[in-house]
Design a protein around this motif. Structure first.
Motif, PDB file in Angstrom:
ATOM      1  N   LEU A  14       9.545 -11.225  -4.879  1.00 37.60           N
ATOM      2  CA  LEU A  14       9.304  -9.918  -5.492  1.00 37.60           C
ATOM      3  C   LEU A  14      10.579  -9.209  -5.939  1.00 37.60           C
ATOM      4  O   LEU A  14      10.530  -8.327  -6.799  1.00 37.60           O
ATOM      5  CB  LEU A  14       8.539  -9.018  -4.524  1.00 37.60           C
ATOM      6  CG  LEU A  14       7.045  -9.310  -4.410  1.00 37.60           C
ATOM      7  CD1 LEU A  14       6.425  -8.538  -3.264  1.00 37.60           C
ATOM      8  CD2 LEU A  14       6.325  -8.977  -5.721  1.00 37.60           C
ATOM      9  N   LEU A  15      11.724  -9.562  -5.366  1.00 38.85           N
ATOM     10  CA  LEU A  15      12.954  -8.875  -5.749  1.00 38.85           C
ATOM     11  C   LEU A  15      13.285  -9.036  -7.234  1.00 38.85           C
ATOM     12  O   LEU A  15      13.664  -8.055  -7.895  1.00 38.85           O
ATOM     13  CB  LEU A  15      14.109  -9.346  -4.870  1.00 38.85           C
ATOM     14  CG  LEU A  15      14.102  -8.756  -3.453  1.00 38.85           C
ATOM     15  CD1 LEU A  15      15.080  -9.490  -2.551  1.00 38.85           C
ATOM     16  CD2 LEU A  15      14.424  -7.266  -3.492  1.00 38.85           C
ATOM     17  N   PRO A  16      13.142 -10.226  -7.833  1.00 39.28           N
ATOM     18  CA  PRO A  16      13.351 -10.318  -9.288  1.00 39.28           C
ATOM     19  C   PRO A  16      12.348  -9.476 -10.069  1.00 39.28           C
ATOM     20  O   PRO A  16      12.693  -8.919 -11.121  1.00 39.28           O
ATOM     21  CB  PRO A  16      13.174 -11.816  -9.573  1.00 39.28           C
ATOM     22  CG  PRO A  16      13.455 -12.488  -8.273  1.00 39.28           C
ATOM     23  CD  PRO A  16      12.939 -11.559  -7.222  1.00 39.28           C
ATOM     24  N   LYS A  17      11.111  -9.370  -9.585  1.00 39.90           N
ATOM     25  CA  LYS A  17      10.123  -8.527 -10.254  1.00 39.90           C
ATOM     26  C   LYS A  17      10.542  -7.063 -10.227  1.00 39.90           C
ATOM     27  O   LYS A  17      10.390  -6.343 -11.225  1.00 39.90           O
ATOM     28  CB  LYS A  17       8.746  -8.672  -9.593  1.00 39.90           C
ATOM     29  CG  LYS A  17       7.643  -7.843 -10.248  1.00 39.90           C
ATOM     30  CD  LYS A  17       6.304  -8.054  -9.564  1.00 39.90           C
ATOM     31  CE  LYS A  17       5.174  -7.395 -10.334  1.00 39.90           C
ATOM     32  NZ  LYS A  17       5.251  -5.939 -10.384  1.00 39.90           N
ATOM     33  N   LEU A  20      13.042  -6.623 -12.925  1.00 41.49           N
ATOM     34  CA  LEU A  20      12.406  -6.622 -14.249  1.00 41.49           C
ATOM     35  C   LEU A  20      11.651  -5.328 -14.502  1.00 41.49           C
ATOM     36  O   LEU A  20      11.609  -4.819 -15.632  1.00 41.49           O
ATOM     37  CB  LEU A  20      11.455  -7.818 -14.371  1.00 41.49           C
ATOM     38  CG  LEU A  20      12.110  -9.195 -14.544  1.00 41.49           C
ATOM     39  CD1 LEU A  20      11.049 -10.294 -14.460  1.00 41.49           C
ATOM     40  CD2 LEU A  20      12.844  -9.282 -15.874  1.00 41.49           C
ATOM     41  N   ASP A  21      11.045  -4.777 -13.440  1.00 37.15           N
ATOM     42  CA  ASP A  21      10.281  -3.528 -13.584  1.00 37.15           C
ATOM     43  C   ASP A  21      11.181  -2.305 -13.574  1.00 37.15           C
ATOM     44  O   ASP A  21      10.704  -1.179 -13.714  1.00 37.15           O
ATOM     45  CB  ASP A  21       9.252  -3.402 -12.447  1.00 37.15           C
ATOM     46  CG  ASP A  21       8.112  -4.409 -12.572  1.00 37.15           C
ATOM     47  OD1 ASP A  21       8.050  -5.108 -13.601  1.00 37.15           O
ATOM     48  OD2 ASP A  21       7.295  -4.497 -11.629  1.00 37.15           O
ATOM     49  N   GLY A  22      12.494  -2.517 -13.385  1.00 37.00           N
ATOM     50  CA  GLY A  22      13.424  -1.393 -13.362  1.00 37.00           C
ATOM     51  C   GLY A  22      13.317  -0.542 -12.119  1.00 37.00           C
ATOM     52  O   GLY A  22      13.594   0.664 -12.160  1.00 37.00           O
ATOM     53  N   ILE A 319       5.656  -2.759  -5.121  1.00 37.07           N
ATOM     54  CA  ILE A 319       6.123  -3.508  -6.290  1.00 37.07           C
ATOM     55  C   ILE A 319       5.185  -4.655  -6.648  1.00 37.07           C
ATOM     56  O   ILE A 319       5.199  -5.149  -7.784  1.00 37.07           O
ATOM     57  CB  ILE A 319       7.581  -3.977  -6.043  1.00 37.07           C
ATOM     58  CG1 ILE A 319       8.511  -2.752  -6.081  1.00 37.07           C
ATOM     59  CG2 ILE A 319       8.039  -5.022  -7.039  1.00 37.07           C
ATOM     60  CD1 ILE A 319       9.910  -3.005  -5.546  1.00 37.07           C
ATOM     61  N   THR A 320       4.323  -5.089  -5.722  1.00 39.86           N
ATOM     62  CA  THR A 320       3.299  -6.078  -6.099  1.00 39.86           C
ATOM     63  C   THR A 320       2.409  -5.567  -7.215  1.00 39.86           C
ATOM     64  O   THR A 320       1.756  -6.361  -7.904  1.00 39.86           O
ATOM     65  CB  THR A 320       2.391  -6.435  -4.898  1.00 39.86           C
ATOM     66  OG1 THR A 320       1.649  -5.280  -4.500  1.00 39.86           O
ATOM     67  CG2 THR A 320       3.194  -6.985  -3.733  1.00 39.86           C
ATOM     68  N   GLY A 321       2.347  -4.244  -7.385  1.00 38.25           N
ATOM     69  CA  GLY A 321       1.460  -3.650  -8.392  1.00 38.25           C
ATOM     70  C   GLY A 321       0.012  -3.604  -7.968  1.00 38.25           C
ATOM     71  O   GLY A 321      -0.851  -3.171  -8.726  1.00 38.25           O
ATOM     72  N   ALA A 322      -0.269  -4.073  -6.753  1.00 38.28           N
ATOM     73  CA  ALA A 322      -1.659  -4.180  -6.303  1.00 38.28           C
ATOM     74  C   ALA A 322      -2.049  -3.111  -5.277  1.00 38.28           C
ATOM     75  O   ALA A 322      -3.203  -3.060  -4.855  1.00 38.28           O
ATOM     76  CB  ALA A 322      -1.898  -5.564  -5.688  1.00 38.28           C
ATOM     77  N   ILE A 323      -1.102  -2.271  -4.870  1.00 38.54           N
ATOM     78  CA  ILE A 323      -1.406  -1.241  -3.880  1.00 38.54           C
ATOM     79  C   ILE A 323      -1.964  -0.024  -4.587  1.00 38.54           C
ATOM     80  O   ILE A 323      -1.306   0.577  -5.447  1.00 38.54           O
ATOM     81  CB  ILE A 323      -0.153  -0.847  -3.069  1.00 38.54           C
ATOM     82  CG1 ILE A 323       0.458  -2.076  -2.398  1.00 38.54           C
ATOM     83  CG2 ILE A 323      -0.494   0.229  -2.032  1.00 38.54           C
ATOM     84  CD1 ILE A 323      -0.458  -2.791  -1.449  1.00 38.54           C
ATOM     85  N   ILE A 393       0.690  -6.715 -11.869  1.00 38.52           N
ATOM     86  CA  ILE A 393       0.289  -7.207 -10.547  1.00 38.52           C
ATOM     87  C   ILE A 393       0.838  -8.610 -10.299  1.00 38.52           C
ATOM     88  O   ILE A 393       0.683  -9.514 -11.111  1.00 38.52           O
ATOM     89  CB  ILE A 393      -1.250  -7.214 -10.415  1.00 38.52           C
ATOM     90  CG1 ILE A 393      -1.782  -5.788 -10.454  1.00 38.52           C
ATOM     91  CG2 ILE A 393      -1.670  -7.900  -9.109  1.00 38.52           C
ATOM     92  CD1 ILE A 393      -3.301  -5.694 -10.430  1.00 38.52           C
ATOM     93  N   HIS A 394       1.488  -8.745  -9.170  1.00 39.72           N
ATOM     94  CA  HIS A 394       1.922 -10.065  -8.716  1.00 39.72           C
ATOM     95  C   HIS A 394       1.932 -10.055  -7.192  1.00 39.72           C
ATOM     96  O   HIS A 394       2.771  -9.397  -6.572  1.00 39.72           O
ATOM     97  CB  HIS A 394       3.312 -10.434  -9.241  1.00 39.72           C
ATOM     98  CG  HIS A 394       3.787 -11.763  -8.747  1.00 39.72           C
ATOM     99  ND1 HIS A 394       3.351 -12.963  -9.295  1.00 39.72           N
ATOM    100  CD2 HIS A 394       4.621 -12.105  -7.735  1.00 39.72           C
ATOM    101  CE1 HIS A 394       3.908 -13.968  -8.649  1.00 39.72           C
ATOM    102  NE2 HIS A 394       4.681 -13.475  -7.686  1.00 39.72           N
ATOM    103  N   ILE A 395       1.006 -10.780  -6.593  1.00 40.73           N
ATOM    104  CA  ILE A 395       0.912 -10.868  -5.133  1.00 40.73           C
ATOM    105  C   ILE A 395       1.449 -12.230  -4.698  1.00 40.73           C
ATOM    106  O   ILE A 395       0.872 -13.265  -5.038  1.00 40.73           O
ATOM    107  CB  ILE A 395      -0.547 -10.706  -4.660  1.00 40.73           C
ATOM    108  CG1 ILE A 395      -1.106  -9.354  -5.098  1.00 40.73           C
ATOM    109  CG2 ILE A 395      -0.631 -10.853  -3.143  1.00 40.73           C
ATOM    110  CD1 ILE A 395      -2.603  -9.198  -4.827  1.00 40.73           C
TER     111      ILE A 395
END
Length: 635
Positions: A14-17, A20-22, A319-323, A393-395
């Motif tokens: 998730l750290l690279p995400k 990328l998401d700033g 940061i997963t975008g799923a919460i 979303i990335h889990i």
């Protein structure tokens, strides 16, 4: 600086995400702080009056005393005492709220029940109360009255919760040193007074006062809170669930409970179950509640709720975008969460009057309105689900099966399957014959100064390989759960032959069909009192001082003042207590020597600082070996 940020594959994914998401994370902020202040790191910076700040040159070329004349020894010990008092204050405040909840529940003023009457009666008997012919509400009020008496004691009588629960040999030691606490609030207030400008300048006296704060934490914080919560919500028994960010579900409303107090999180879990249909109507398959930090540990033990992340990964969960919603109560909550949540659809919800974060939604929590508050929060999560951006979303697909919830009562129950009349005998016999070389408790936090989870995992891997039984709480429990130490497969993979044989025999006798895990999950940070209860029970069974037992403690990655207060309590119990991150005391050679060596002569325990987990494991094994030799046990 460390070369790797985490050993958790979910975090590394998730750290690279985040980049990328700033989104800025705790690791980015840590790097921005480099180099950190050397004076503060050594503990030789004093800000206790407005003549300062003063700092002592650790190399002896510059100032050797503060403006008031305080030496490095005095400044270091004053700072340490304040930190430990701060940790004790956090746990005592937590415990007070639990006592208050039990009182209101017993009076029928709030919609909470008394779930464990057996535990209530056990605690009442320990306090010397008569339990026969009393209904549980009346008995609970008597227990509450005893707890309030400790919190309102205006005399010199020691804290009753300590006197009825601590090992008698330890009480004698503490009394001889003059460190038995009275009213916990008074002791914390006195510590603040003692460390103001113009007060105590005796480093030894300040260290003894620090030890007293450890006792305040251990009995008026940890023990009191655990007892109250077990009465209200039930004493944990083993449950099976999963750990790591892979427990999140893309097709469900994901609601995170984060913090330390189960008074609200228990209600969140209840209403998430009741409002599943509303989530389905909103297009989800249901509601998935997951936990972060110790609120996660609490609802895990009693409701099988999976663990999502420990302290350092709380931002990564969002940061997963799923919460859809993260609800927080108290302690270990990063203020950065609001900024991170603003980059996604996540609703960050604060609930306590002493924890407000700009940018978060505040939904006030009261015991009287707990059900209404929980429903509002669950519905906010359901509403947020409709605002998701599927592209964000990335889990990570990482999770581990875990068996958790080993209260002392659950451990004794498992041992009773082997020996119903003397349940501790199988454990003691296997310590005596060396199948179990010793016991180590790992507790506490993550610290960004260490690669996330590495000290926990590598330390414990070496301990269990050498037949040491490990019990764990807090974020250490999270780390070890994610790494596979809390299931029967972990026993097969990591445990030494002696430990494996014992865990297999107990698992078979208890009808599990598989070995017990090599690491027993004992709960949240306040549940370190369960470890204290186990140590006290073993010492009582063997009729020895707890300082003589082949038992040690470790805070592999401490970051919070609470970890220092818990560690100080462990030292007062006579245990060698490892710290895997260097505390801010090295600015005083005399104080460092006192904490890591001299203390053992007067109080039985000592701190042991080692940042290398393999070296730390060898140091703890040597400490256990020394205690075994003194007891005449094979080594």
């Amino acid at each position: 600086m460390k070369s790797q940020k985490s050993i958790d594959p979910a975090a590394l994914e998730l750290l690279p995400k985040a980049a990328l998401d700033g989104v800025e994370t705790v690791w980015d902020r840590y790097e921005a702080q480099q180099p950190q202040c050397g004076f503060g790191s050594l503990g030789v910076c004093c800000r206790h009056c407005v003549q300062g700040p003063c700092r002592i040159d650790p190399f002896g070329n510059g100032p050797k005393a503060g403006i008031c004349g305080a030496s490095a020894d005095v400044i270091v010990t004053r700072n340490l005492l304040r930190q430990v008092a701060g940790g004790a204050a956090a746990h005592v405040d937590h415990a007070y709220e639990a006592v208050e909840a039990l009182e209101l529940a017993a009076k029928g003023n709030i919609n909470y029940s008394i779930a464990d009457e057996t535990k209530l009666q056990q605690i009442a008997r320990g306090l010397g109360l008569e339990v026969s012919d009393k209904n549980k509400a009346d008995l609970a009020l008597e227990v509450v009255e005893a707890a309030y008496a400790d919190l309102a004691n205006h005399g010199s009588k020691p804290v009753q919760w300590l006197m009825v629960n601590a090992p008698k040999e330890r009480i004698a030691v503490w009394q001889s040193l003059g460190i038995l606490p009275r009213n916990p609030d008074r002791e914390i207030r006195e510590a603040m007074h003692q460390t103001t400008m113009g007060m105590d300048a005796d480093p030894v006296n300040l260290v003894l006062s620090t030890a007293k704060q450890g006792l305040v934490d251990g009995y008026s914080g940890l023990k009191l809170a655990t007892d109250m919560q077990d009465i209200l919500f039930g004493t944990p028994t083993p449950v099976v669930t999963e750990a790591n960010l892979g427990v999140l579900k893309e097709d469900c409303v994901n609601l995170i409970v984060h913090g330390h107090v189960p008074l609200l999180s228990e209600k969140i879990v209840f209403w998430a179950g009741k409002l599943q249909e509303e989530a389905i109507l909103a297009g989800a398959k249901g509601i998935q509640v997951s936990g972060v930090c110790c609120s996660g540990n609490e609802v895990l033990m009693r409701n099988r709720i999976p663990l999502a992340a420990n302290y350092l990964a709380q931002e990564l969960a969002i940061i997963t975008g799923a919460i859809d919603a993260m609800v927080v109560d108290v302690q270990c909550i990063m203020p950065s969460l609001a900024k991170v949540a603003s980059c996604y659809h996540t609703e960050l919800i604060t609930t306590m009057p002493i924890v407000k974060i700009p940018g978060a939604t505040h939904v006030p929590f009261t015991l009287e309105g707990a059900d209404d508050t929980a429903q509002v929060i669950v519905r906010k999560a359901i509403t947020a689900y409709g605002r998701r951006n599927s592209k964000k979303i990335h889990i990570p697909n990482y999770k581990q099966k875990i068996v958790a919830g080993f209260s002392v009562e659950a451990i004794v129950s498992a041992l009773s399957a082997v020996n119903p009349n003397q349940p501790l005998k199988p454990l003691v016999d296997n310590i005596v014959n060396g199948n179990i070389f010793g016991v180590v408790a790992t507790v506490g936090c993550n610290n960004v100064k260490a690669t996330q989870d590495i000290v926990h995992v590598e330390l414990v891997k070496e301990l269990v390989r050498n037949n040491v039984l490990v019990v764990a709480t807090g974020c250490s429990a999270h780390a070890l759960a994610k790494a596979g130490f809390m299931n029967s497969e972990g026993t097969e993979t990591y445990a030494g032959e002696g430990l494996k044989a014992v865990l297999t025999a107990i698992g078979q006798a208890a009808g599990l069909g598989t070995p017990l895990p090599p690491v027993l999950h004992m709960g949240s940070c306040v549940d370190n009192s369960r470890i204290g209860d186990l140590v006290t029970a073993l010492a009582g069974y063997l009729n020895v001082d707890s300082a003589s037992l082949p038992v040690a403690a470790s805070a592999p990655e401490p970051q919070h003042e609470k970890a220092l207060s818990i560690g100080t309590w462990a030292v007062t119990m006579g245990l060698t207590t490892h710290l895997g991150v260097v505390p801010p005391v090295l600015g005083s050679k005399a104080v460092t020597e006192l904490l890591t060596n001299g203390l053992s002569d007067v109080i039985g325990g000592k701190f042991y600082v080692e940042t290398d987990p393999l070296k730390a494991a060898q140091g703890l094994l040597e400490d256990i070996r020394s205690k075994r030799q003194k007891l005449g046990l094979p080594c």
